[in-house]
Scaffold this motif. Structure first.
Motif, mmCIF file in Angstrom:
data_model
loop_
_atom_site.group_PDB
_atom_site.id
_atom_site.type_symbol
_atom_site.label_atom_id
_atom_site.label_comp_id
_atom_site.label_asym_id
_atom_site.label_seq_id
_atom_site.Cartn_x
_atom_site.Cartn_y
_atom_site.Cartn_z
ATOM 1 N N GLU A 1 0.813 -1.208 0.000
ATOM 2 C CA GLU A 1 0.000 0.000 0.000
ATOM 3 C C GLU A 1 0.850 1.262 0.000
ATOM 4 O O GLU A 1 0.504 2.240 -0.664
ATOM 5 C CB GLU A 1 -0.921 -0.002 1.217
ATOM 6 N N ALA A 2 1.940 1.258 0.737
ATOM 7 C CA ALA A 2 2.754 2.465 0.853
ATOM 8 C C ALA A 2 3.913 2.492 -0.134
ATOM 9 O O ALA A 2 4.414 3.577 -0.478
ATOM 10 C CB ALA A 2 3.292 2.600 2.277
ATOM 11 N N PHE A 3 4.359 1.330 -0.575
ATOM 12 C CA PHE A 3 5.540 1.278 -1.445
ATOM 13 C C PHE A 3 5.245 0.383 -2.643
ATOM 14 O O PHE A 3 4.329 -0.446 -2.618
ATOM 15 C CB PHE A 3 6.758 0.736 -0.679
ATOM 16 N N SER A 4 6.047 0.574 -3.653
ATOM 17 C CA SER A 4 5.984 -0.272 -4.848
ATOM 18 C C SER A 4 7.411 -0.613 -5.248
ATOM 19 O O SER A 4 8.362 0.130 -4.948
ATOM 20 C CB SER A 4 5.263 0.436 -5.992
ATOM 21 N N ILE A 5 7.553 -1.742 -5.914
ATOM 22 C CA ILE A 5 8.876 -2.185 -6.353
ATOM 23 C C ILE A 5 8.783 -2.574 -7.832
ATOM 24 O O ILE A 5 7.795 -3.166 -8.275
ATOM 25 C CB ILE A 5 9.396 -3.360 -5.501
ATOM 26 N N SER A 6 9.794 -2.180 -8.596
ATOM 27 C CA SER A 6 9.852 -2.481 -10.022
ATOM 28 C C SER A 6 11.289 -2.856 -10.380
ATOM 29 O O SER A 6 12.220 -2.673 -9.588
ATOM 30 C CB SER A 6 9.390 -1.275 -10.852
ATOM 31 N N THR A 7 11.440 -3.381 -11.575
ATOM 32 C CA THR A 7 12.759 -3.800 -12.056
ATOM 33 C C THR A 7 13.367 -2.685 -12.898
ATOM 34 O O THR A 7 12.659 -2.008 -13.657
ATOM 35 C CB THR A 7 12.645 -5.079 -12.895
ATOM 36 N N ASP A 8 14.675 -2.489 -12.742
ATOM 37 C CA ASP A 8 15.349 -1.446 -13.516
ATOM 38 C C ASP A 8 15.440 -1.851 -14.982
ATOM 39 O O ASP A 8 15.016 -2.932 -15.394
ATOM 40 C CB ASP A 8 16.737 -1.161 -12.939
ATOM 41 N N SER A 9 15.995 -0.944 -15.787
ATOM 42 C CA SER A 9 16.069 -1.179 -17.232
ATOM 43 C C SER A 9 16.968 -2.355 -17.589
ATOM 44 O O SER A 9 16.806 -2.954 -18.655
ATOM 45 C CB SER A 9 16.586 0.089 -17.939
ATOM 46 N N GLN A 10 17.921 -2.715 -16.729
ATOM 47 C CA GLN A 10 18.795 -3.849 -16.987
ATOM 48 C C GLN A 10 18.165 -5.168 -16.601
ATOM 49 O O GLN A 10 18.694 -6.233 -16.949
ATOM 50 C CB GLN A 10 20.118 -3.673 -16.213
ATOM 51 N N GLY A 11 17.044 -5.123 -15.868
ATOM 52 C CA GLY A 11 16.377 -6.346 -15.464
ATOM 53 C C GLY A 11 17.050 -7.087 -14.337
ATOM 54 O O GLY A 11 16.791 -8.288 -14.151
ATOM 55 N N ARG A 12 17.889 -6.399 -13.560
ATOM 56 C CA ARG A 12 18.625 -7.080 -12.491
ATOM 57 C C ARG A 12 18.268 -6.549 -11.102
ATOM 58 O O ARG A 12 18.168 -7.327 -10.157
ATOM 59 C CB ARG A 12 20.145 -6.915 -12.710
#
Length: 781
Positions: free
Chosen positions: A305-316
């Motif tokens: 709810e408070a945070f989100s996580i995603s993958t960087d452009s390198q996929g690592r």
């Protein structure tokens, strides 16, 4: 010894294969030059050996390889054998009497495998053919003298890691130049010299295969394999060659991701807005490329709810960002779990999984003074183009979270609106246009609005405001480019001349239909056909346009279907040209009327005028330089002091006036007479320039001449320096010249004192000098 044995075997084998070739002979004239009845024979045949030559054999003398014999030869010495064809006379020689054939040099089968020759028997006395010529072949027998070679080596191959035993890697091929149809000289066998136990090779085909399972790229990525090819079927005594195969293990997804630590701790201030980066997480995966790509996700609800996580452009890496505004007063920390999973999973290696890992994350919220917070993270506003200044675009709203009642002041940062197209109401945050907008000039305006607390100017926040200019139909359609085309004078009626395309700068106009209309009426030289796809075809009408020098200007009207509809008129230039049979342009009408020389009369006149003007400038420049040189020569002749007189003989001193010409030291103009009046001042620049007077001839005596020149220099106020002392280097006894000093001396060698100079006339500056030199000394007591 081995050479003699091989020669003996070849000789015995050749005689063992001797045969007689016989066939009924047709009528053959004994003399082709005289007509008459043909002589008939019942039988004709050649008798010879089977001819073979062992390659690379070199003996001290020519080697006998066979013998030619015809049944016409009865041993009487009347038959002569002739040999022609490939290598005859150089490589192979024949004994004319016996028919023995010898080879004179070593032969290489790989260069030439056989020789085709022609044998003939003739009468020795008359050279009359006794038999028709017959063709035979001498073959070069192969020996094992060439080792195998790999023409495509060294090799590079790739095989996936974890491959099964027997997986094909690459096929290597060796080439042996020896004869494959004779013996085992070209029979090759492949073996692995280096690379065991990882790889093997098929002895016959040369296919390299994996020899062990589960080769791991992360342990060893590259292998160097040495393959040998040996002839003679691999037996002892055979020749061999080798090559290298560099085998690289390609990566497969056989390793799951793994977090290097089980707990990650981060901190973030409560003023961090959505999208603010909190920290990075990386799960380690030794695989490469797409096999190491990962996706991150938050497992617990409170963290998502408070945070989100995603993958960087390198996929690592996993990027942990703020999802919604944080408040230190309501919650000071968050704890949740993050999972990392491979995005590409190979089902063949699921037994090595699971291909994911989990780590714990704790985020601490830090307290901080909060600036005004906008109601939106970014604003997107729209406004039609061509609106009057002051048109309302939209409103921006912000509030102080600590004190919602505190007033906020709004402003637009100048660098985000350099053209001053918009203004904002400081208290209410409403944005208005400050100038008319043109969508075709600029569609998007990116403003930065600053919200500041009135009671604390340090607390300020910014927000991006994107304003889109909406389109209106305010641009008439026009041609996509200037069209300047041609048509052949022999073109058929209805021929396509040019496809014309239109362009409408309006956004709506570009997606709508644009119509074309050409000149109407029976006198129109060209026809315009609307293709109804934003283009039109310019056609030649049934009545062709008459040829003329000037090109045709075809007016075309264009209009769109917007609200309101707009139209414009454009012109297409069409030239009537003379064309080649293949359709290429030979010449157009303006070019066809040029002169044969390629230049018009006006162009020739312009070139001649320019050349004449250039010649006139050159003559004027030369005349001015000559006039300047003549003026310098006159001045040099008048000034004797610039001349240097050189004599090579020596005289008897100053009194010797016979050894040189005294007139060379004299100015032919002579000295000017002394002007009446008081003497001129020598310490100041003269106010009026005294004109030079012609000088009368000077005296012949040197002393008198120097006195004359001294007086002339003292009284000439126009020649600087005005207070310099003239120095003369005349010395000698008995000279009639007195003192050269302009001041004069009171006594001379104990003589009677001379009269004093009138120094009082020199002015107040020389009063002290006049008193010193003008006062008389008191008499001696």
């Amino acid at each position: 010894m081995w050479g003699l044995v091989r020669l003996l075997l070849a000789w015995l084998g050749g005689w063992g294969c001797m045969g007689r070739l016989a066939a009924p002979a047709r009528a053959w004239a004994g003399s082709r030059g005289h007509p008459g009845p043909a002589l008939l024979r019942t039988r004709r045949s050649w008798v010879w050996n089977q001819f073979f030559v062992i390659e690379e054999y070199a003996g001290p003398e020519p080697v006998l390889i066979g013998k030619l014999h015809s049944d016409v030869d009865r041993g009487e010495g009347r038959t002569k054998y002739l040999l022609t064809g490939e290598g005859a006379g150089t490589v192979f020689v024949i004994d004319e009497a016996t028919g023995n054939i010898h080879v004179t040099k070593s032969l290489d089968r790989e260069e030439k495998a056989q020789y085709v020759l022609l044998a003939q028997a003739v009468d020795r006395a008359s050279n009359r053919p006794l038999e028709p010529p017959s063709e035979f072949i001498i073959k070069v027998q192969d020996i094992n003298d060439n080792p195998p070679i790999f023409p495509l080596g060294p090799y590079h191959a790739t095989v996936p890691e974890m491959s099964n035993v027997g997986t094909s890697v690459i096929q290597v091929t060796a080439h042996d130049a020896d004869d494959p149809s004779y013996g085992n000289s070209a029979k090759l066998v492949y073996t692995v010299l280096d690379g065991l136990p990882f790889f093997s090779v098929d002895p016959q085909t040369g296919v390299v295969r994996t020899a062990i399972p589960n080769m791991d790229r992360e342990t060893q990525e590259e292998f160097l394999v040495v393959i040998q090819a040996k002839d003679m079927g691999g037996h002892m005594g055979g020749l061999s060659g080798s090559t290298t195969v560099t085998v690289t293990l390609s990566d497969v997804n056989d390793n799951p991701p793994k977090f290097p630590q089980s707990l990650y701790q981060f901190s973030v201030v409560e003023t961090a807005g959505p999208g603010t980066l909190v920290g990075r997480l990386r799960a380690q995966d030794p695989d490469l490329g797409d096999n190491a790509l990962m996706a991150y996700s938050i497992l617990d609800g409170e963290g998502s709810e408070a945070f989100s996580i995603s993958t960087d452009s390198q996929g690592r890496d996993g990027l942990l960002t703020v999802r919604k505004p944080l408040d230190f007063e309501s919650r000071r920390s968050y704890a949740f779990r993050v999972e990392a999973t491979n995005t590409l999973i190979d089902p063949a290696y699921l037994r090595r999984g699971p291909f994911k890992d989990v780590a714990s994350v704790r985020v601490v919220v830090q307290d901080a003074p909060e600036p005004p917070a906008f109601t939106q993270a970014a604003y997107h506003l729209t406004v039609p183009e061509n609106k009057a200044p002051g048109t309302l675009v939209g409103q921006i709203s912000a509030a102080d979270l600590d004190s919602p009642a505190s007033p906020i002041r709004y402003s637009i940062l100048p660098h985000s609106d350099p053209e001053r197209c918009f203004s904002i109401q400081p208290e209410e945050g409403t944005i208005h246009t400050a100038a008319p907008l043109d969508r075709e000039a600029r569609v998007w305006h990116n403003l930065t609005v600053l919200a500041t607390e009135l009671d604390s100017s340090a607390q300020a926040s910014r927000v991006q405001v994107t304003i889109q200019t909406l389109d209106e139909n305010d641009n008439a359609p026009q041609l996509a480019e200037p069209y300047d085309t041609f048509v052949c004078d022999s073109a058929a009626p209805g021929q396509l001349i040019q496809v014309i395309r239109a362009l409408d700068r309006d956004e709506v106009g570009n997606s709508s239909h644009v119509s074309f209309q050409g000149p109407l009426g029976p006198d129109a030289n060209f026809t315009v056909r609307d293709n109804r796809d934003g283009s039109a075809s310019l056609l030649l009408p049934s009545r062709p346009a008459p040829p003329r020098q000037a090109p045709y200007l075809v007016p075309i009207e264009l209009w769109d279907w917007g609200q309101p509809a707009l139209s414009s008129t454009a012109t297409v230039t069409v030239s009537v040209c003379r064309c080649q049979p293949d359709g290429s342009v030979a010449s157009c009408w303006p070019e066809a009327h040029l002169s044969a020389a390629g230049l018009s009369t006006g162009a020739l006149l312009a070139i001649i005028t320019c050349v004449g003007a250039l010649l006139a400038l050159v003559v004027l420049f030369v005349a001015l330089r000559r006039q300047k040189q003549e003026a310098l020569m006159v001045l040099e002749e008048e000034d004797v002091r610039e001349n240097i007189i050189t004599y090579d003989d020596e005289g008897g001193g100053e009194e010797d006036t016979e050894a040189f010409d005294i007139t060379a030291l004299q100015n032919p103009d002579g000295a000017a007479p002394q002007a009446p009046g008081p003497p001129a001042r020598r310490d100041v620049l003269p106010r009026a320039r005294v004109s030079r007077q012609p000088r009368p001839p000077g005296p012949a005596d040197v002393a008198q001449l120097l006195v004359l020149r001294l007086r002339e220099a003292d009284e000439d106020p126009s020649v600087p320096p005005y207070d310099s002392v003239q120095v003369y280097g005349y010395e000698g006894r008995g000279s009639s010249c007195g003192s050269l000093s302009s001041l004069g001396s009171g006594s001379e060698a104990g003589g009677v004192p001379g009269p004093a100079e009138p120094l009082d006339d020199w002015g107040p500056l020389f009063r002290t000098l006049a008193e010193l030199y003008g006062a008389k000394e008191p008499p001696a007591p």
